[in-house]
Design an enzyme around this catalytic site. Structure first.
Site, short mmCIF file in Angstrom:
data_model
loop_
_atom_site.label_atom_id
_atom_site.label_comp_id
_atom_site.label_asym_id
_atom_site.label_seq_id
_atom_site.Cartn_x
_atom_site.Cartn_y
_atom_site.Cartn_z
N LYS A 44 0.86 -1.18 0.00
CA LYS A 44 0.00 0.00 0.00
C LYS A 44 0.90 1.23 0.00
O LYS A 44 1.98 1.22 0.59
CB LYS A 44 -0.87 0.01 1.26
N VAL A 84 -17.93 3.03 -3.14
CA VAL A 84 -18.39 1.65 -2.89
C VAL A 84 -19.80 1.66 -2.30
O VAL A 84 -20.71 1.01 -2.83
CB VAL A 84 -17.44 0.91 -1.92
N ALA A 91 -17.10 -2.52 3.28
CA ALA A 91 -15.92 -2.32 2.45
C ALA A 91 -14.74 -1.70 3.17
O ALA A 91 -13.59 -1.87 2.75
CB ALA A 91 -16.28 -1.41 1.27
N MET A 137 -14.70 4.52 6.82
CA MET A 137 -13.31 4.55 7.30
C MET A 137 -13.03 3.42 8.29
O MET A 137 -13.94 2.72 8.70
CB MET A 137 -13.00 5.91 7.93
#
Ligand code: NAD
Ligand code: PPY
Length: 349
Positions: free
Chosen positions: A79, A186, A261, A241
């Site tokens: 990442k 999403v 998600a 988040m």
């Protein structure tokens, strides 16, 4: 702080760059290349300190390793975080993204990337100018697979089906109440998928314009963002988040299950136990939100046609079901079961 974080991390490496002109810290965290080259999105936002940006990159990279391993997909975990110190826009933002592309390209395929919080497919088009061919999820106009959010939402939808199958013996979302926190790339798409299946949907978002877009739609109600943990629903779907499941929120929850998600939803592994003790079925985030990561790398990097991508993303349903089965058989949390499955796959490789 940075040296402590890196020396204690179990990942493989961290590429670090400080851009003096834009006062931005860039961290590319490569957690594991055991299953394949590391892949993961690029997050760009303002952080209070570079250490916070690094910690985010490291935690998210580990999540990518777990994600690809539980899905049995030949990519490793990585990442990138571009930690800004102040808002950046216009030509400055474009220039920083191009410099970042040059950094990614210099790694010659050790890190493949796409969008994450704070970056879009349009940004990937810019990064691609200097970072090609290691940049994914570009816009369709530029020859990319488009927004990863679309495929992630489809995967989350399949995660919700696995939850319904486990709770009610029927995977359909019909008449189930789904509360979606964050109706963005999403979550917004998930609203449509759930409605199509006959679910009753509530959304909660801190962005007033997003709430406006959904209010008044048939089958959709809106919830104030500070009330989201107190509202009764069948499934709570965090799509905003991380760290939203913690010792403060879990006692308040009035749902039967969680599937969403957002990356790193649990503040700590203890929170998985807290959920289990409350009888709330948790579908581990890294098993549920693989859709985008899988589809865009498959379509753009492996030449998959769209149908293949949709078939692969639908596998989330069986993966999550398998995780629930392991959790029941072993008497462990679903999070521990998913980690066990991931470790097994990593061990075999
Ligand atoms: P996004 O920025 O498009 O949407 C997030 C939405 O959440 C926005 O509408 C924002 O206003 C809202 N939000 C922010 N804070 C909130 C709060 N406190 N309460 C309610 N709403 C809030 O992001 P996205 O691409 O939809 O991603 C959502 C989450 O899913 C992120 O955590 C991301 O890391 C994760 N994720 C995304 C993908 C992907 O393909 N986009 C893949 C895997 C994981
Ligand atoms: C994630 O799932 O968290 C991602 O970072 C998505 C992703 C991964 C790899 C390439 C493009 C998007």
């Amino acid at each position: 702080m940075i040296e402590t974080l890196i020396s204690r991390w179990d990942g493989e490496s961290v590429i670090t760059k400080y851009d003096r002109d834009f006062r931005a810290w860039i961290f590319i965290a490569i957690h594991s290349t055991v299953l394949g080259p590391a892949a993961g999105g690029t997050r760009m936002k303002i952080y209070g300190a570079p250490g916070e940006a690094l910690l985010d990159a490291m935690r998210l990279a580990e999540g990518m390793t777990l994600k690809y391993a539980v899905a049995d997909f030949p990519r490793g975990g990585g990442k990138a975080v571009i930690g800004l110190t102040s808002e950046l826009d216009g030509d400055d933002r474009i220039e920083l993204l191009k410099r970042y592309g040059t950094l990614v390209r210099s790694l010659r395929g050790a890190f493949l990337t796409g969008p994450d919080v704070g970056t879009t497919s349009e940004d990937m088009d810019i990064i691609h100018r200097t970072g090609s061919p290691y940049i994914f999820s570009r816009t369709a106009e530029s020859g990319g697979a488009g927004s990863s959010g679309y495929y992630t939402a489809i995967g989350v939808y399949h995660g919700l089906r696995a939850v319904c199958r486990s709770l009610y013996g029927d995977p359909s979302l019909k008449d189930r109440t789904i509360l979606i926190q964050g109706a963005g790339s999403v979550g917004g798409r998930l609203v449509d998928l759930a409605l199509k299946d006959g679910a009753r949907v509530s959304i909660s978002d801190v962005d007033a314009a997003t709430v406006d877009r959904f209010s008044g739609r048939q089958g959709v109600s809106t919830i104030a963002s500070d009330a989201v943990y107190d509202v009764e629903c069948d499934i709570f779907s965090p799509c905003a988040m991380g760290s939203v499941l913690n010792e403060r929120t879990i006692p308040r929850l009035r749902c039967r299950a969680i599937a969403g998600a957002a990356n790193n939803q649990l503040e700590s592994e203890t929170d998985a136990k807290r959920l289990k003790m409350r009888g709330i079925l948790y579908a581990p985030d890294f098993a549920v939100n693989i859709g985008g990561a899988m589809a865009v790398t498959g379509i753009e990097g492996m030449g998959w046609p769209e149908e293949r991508a949709l078939q692969e993303v639908a596998r989330v349903e069986e993966t999550v079901t398998r995780i629930f089965e392991i959790s029941t058989a072993e008497g462990i949390t679903t999070d521990a079961a998913a980690r066990m499955l991931a470790r097994e796959r990593l061990g075999k490789a």
